[in-house]
Design an enzyme around this catalytic site. Structure first.
Site, short mmCIF file in Angstrom:
data_model
loop_
_atom_site.label_atom_id
_atom_site.label_comp_id
_atom_site.label_asym_id
_atom_site.label_seq_id
_atom_site.Cartn_x
_atom_site.Cartn_y
_atom_site.Cartn_z
N PRO A 1 1.75 -5.46 29.45
CA PRO A 1 1.12 -5.25 28.14
C PRO A 1 2.12 -5.43 27.00
O PRO A 1 2.68 -4.48 26.48
CB PRO A 1 0.62 -3.81 28.23
N ASP A 2 2.31 -6.67 26.61
CA ASP A 2 3.34 -7.02 25.64
C ASP A 2 2.74 -7.25 24.25
O ASP A 2 1.59 -7.65 24.14
CB ASP A 2 4.02 -8.31 26.14
N GLY A 3 3.54 -7.03 23.23
CA GLY A 3 3.13 -7.38 21.87
C GLY A 3 2.86 -6.21 20.95
O GLY A 3 2.37 -6.39 19.84
N ARG B 1 -0.27 -11.56 31.34
CA ARG B 1 0.74 -11.18 30.35
C ARG B 1 0.21 -11.50 28.95
O ARG B 1 -0.19 -12.62 28.68
CB ARG B 1 2.07 -11.89 30.58
N THR B 2 0.22 -10.50 28.11
CA THR B 2 -0.30 -10.68 26.75
C THR B 2 0.81 -11.13 25.80
O THR B 2 1.97 -11.19 26.18
CB THR B 2 -0.91 -9.35 26.25
#
Lengths: 264, 255
Positions: B52-54, B201-202
């Site tokens: 959970p990236d960003g 993957r965000t």
């Protein structure tokens, strides 16, 4: 206790006109989707052609300083296509890529190409890569390229061999040494063990996947830590422009490796 | 520093029972969106891993806590504070939801993986309690990875094997892929489902960033530009739809 009652209502048969309109609407929707897909494909092909022709200026000057090492994963079914593999290597050489690693899980590429290139092995490259071959494609371009061939046995099997070596060393030290010490292996120990069993090597900066599925098909896990991964579609329909675009996109990527860094 | 992003691994051991439950008014029904989006329930991924990236970019885009790029010292301090905050957040999430996870109709089993020596004591305690409370649940398996790194996991698996060698339970020459895989934290937590079918993957990043390196060998990789706070049901359904539309022919999978 709740009861659920369902009421069946007999609907009157729709008129022929209504049937025709619905059928027409369905056909239009299908046509619109097909046209959109066709349009997307056309745009993609035109863009690839324009890149190949050098008409799109931004793709003309590729900055490959950050691309020290490129990995290519090919689905085994497609790895049998020697002509396409040669063409791919030729294009990469022309673009100016210096180090390439080709991988397929069954080792088809390794069997097909490595023996033919053993005569061209470069001593220096061999020190840097476990399986290195310096190849000069005279008909492709003037640039020299170091190639490494990998298969599934260099992946999980290689890590298991390295674990085997680490545990053997630890066991012999404990048997012949004084007292029993805790196994305190580090990442550096594992990297050394992988190198010792012939499965070491540098981490690719970019990995291009060729094949139907978007997965790296068991490429050596230890070497994939911060590798950028891009799916390129089937090998049979590969395009020079698509490779240039992928390398251009990579050159614009920014990595902060988990730190609070910002590109200003 | 090991990867300091919070990685969430959602592991579906089996599809929920969609029939009416005896003695209840409501059915444990699939979301309407699943039925409407043309996704086939019979070929859903069994194990979905999410990076959970960003979060930072999302905050920055909204003018929240924008760090000064030139203040390297302050940036380092903020980084330390951020790690502490993430640890606290994981702990709060587990503590606040564990009772809900435990309830039979939810049936969520929780596992926290990663390097426990790097967790605060309070998180270690909370993780142990949550794992104990939910260990008999089987509808959904939720793995939270913190202070986790794929390389670290492989090294600790080697250490575990070395302990077995030390105790004369194993000969070094007998070590193979399956033995090594069996010592990985994900194997201990998820058994036969330790390898994800789909990795999401965000935030537009297209890399694994040291996450599930061994386990993702045959995982379908789905990268989306959507930032994690904006990643909702629609985006998840899109990922599932993409997963189902791709050709998957790997035969027998190894651990």
């Amino acid at each position: 206790m709740k009861s659920v009652f369902s009421l069946c209502v007999q609907m009157s048969r729709p008129s022929i006109i209504l049937k025709f309109i619905l059928g027409l609407l369905w056909g239009i929707i299908h046509l619109a989707i097909s046209l959109f897909n066709l349009w997307s494909l056309l745009i993609y092909n035109i863009e690839c052609y324009l890149i190949s022709s050098g008409l799109l200026w931004k793709y003309r000057d590729l900055h490959l300083d950050r691309l020290k090492y490129l990995a290519i994963v090919v689905a085994s079914k497609e790895a049998k296509n020697n002509m396409k593999i040669r063409q791919l290597l030729c294009w990469l050489s022309t673009i100016g890529v210096k180090y390439v690693c080709l991988y397929d899980i069954e080792g088809i590429l390794k069997k097909s190409f490595e023996p033919a290139m053993n005569g061209l092995r470069d001593g220096k490259a061999g020190e840097y890569l476990d399986i290195g071959a310096s190849v000069n494609y005279s008909h492709c371009g003037h640039k020299e390229m170091v190639i490494e061939w990998l298969s599934g046995s260099d992946g999980k099997e290689g890590i298991a061999k390295a674990a085997n070596l680490l545990c053997s060393t630890y066991f012999s030290e404990n048997t012949h040494g004084n007292g029993k010490r805790e196994p305190t292996f580090t990442e550096a120990d594992m990297a050394s063990a992988l190198k010792a069993v012939g499965c070491g090597g540098p981490e690719p900066d970019l990995l291009l996947m060729y094949g139907p599925a978007r997965c790296h098909l068991g490429f050596p896990a230890w070497r994939l830590r911060y590798t950028e991964i891009m799916h390129m579609g089937p090998l049979k329909s590969m395009k020079y422009g698509a490779i240039v675009k992928a390398l251009y996109n990579f050159s614009k990527k920014y990595q902060n490796y988990g730190k609070l860094g910002f590109q200003l | 520093m090991l990867s300091n992003f919070l990685s969430r691994t959602i592991h579906r051991t089996r599809l929920p029972d969609y029939r009416l439950q005896a003695g209840t008014d409501a059915a444990v029904a699939p979301p309407d969106a699943l039925a409407q989006s043309g996704i086939r329930p019979e070929s859903l991924p069994r194990h979905v891993a999410v990076v959970p990236d960003g979060n930072r970019r999302w905050a920055q885009a909204r003018g929240l806590l924008t760090p000064d790029g030139h203040e390297v010292g302050r940036r380092a301090l903020e980084h330390t504070m951020e790690v502490d905050y993430l640890m606290g957040m994981i702990e709060r999430t587990i503590r606040e939801n564990v009772d809900e996870y435990e309830r039979r109709e939810n049936g969520i089993r929780v596992h926290v993986i990663g390097d426990p020596s790097r967790w605060p004591e309070s998180l270690q305690k909370t993780a142990r309690e949550a794992e104990e409370k939910t260990r008999n649940n089987s509808k959904l398996h939720l793995m939270l990875a913190t202070c986790y790194s794929g390389r670290w996991e492989l090294v600790q698996a080697c250490r575990a094997l070395a302990h077995k060698v030390q105790g004369n339970l194993l000969r070094p020459e007998d070590i193979d892929e399956s033995m090594l895989a069996g010592e990985l934290q994900t194997s201990a937590a998820a058994g036969e489902f330790s390898c994800p079918d789909l990795v999401i993957r965000t935030s537009g990043e297209q890399r694994l960033s040291n996450f599930l390196l061994w386990q993702s060998a045959y995982s379908e990789l789905y990268f989306t530009d959507t930032l994690w706070p904006d990643f909702g049901e629609a985006e998840y359904l899109q990922a599932l739809s993409s997963f189902q539309s791709r050709e998957r022919r790997f035969g027998q999978r190894t651990a």
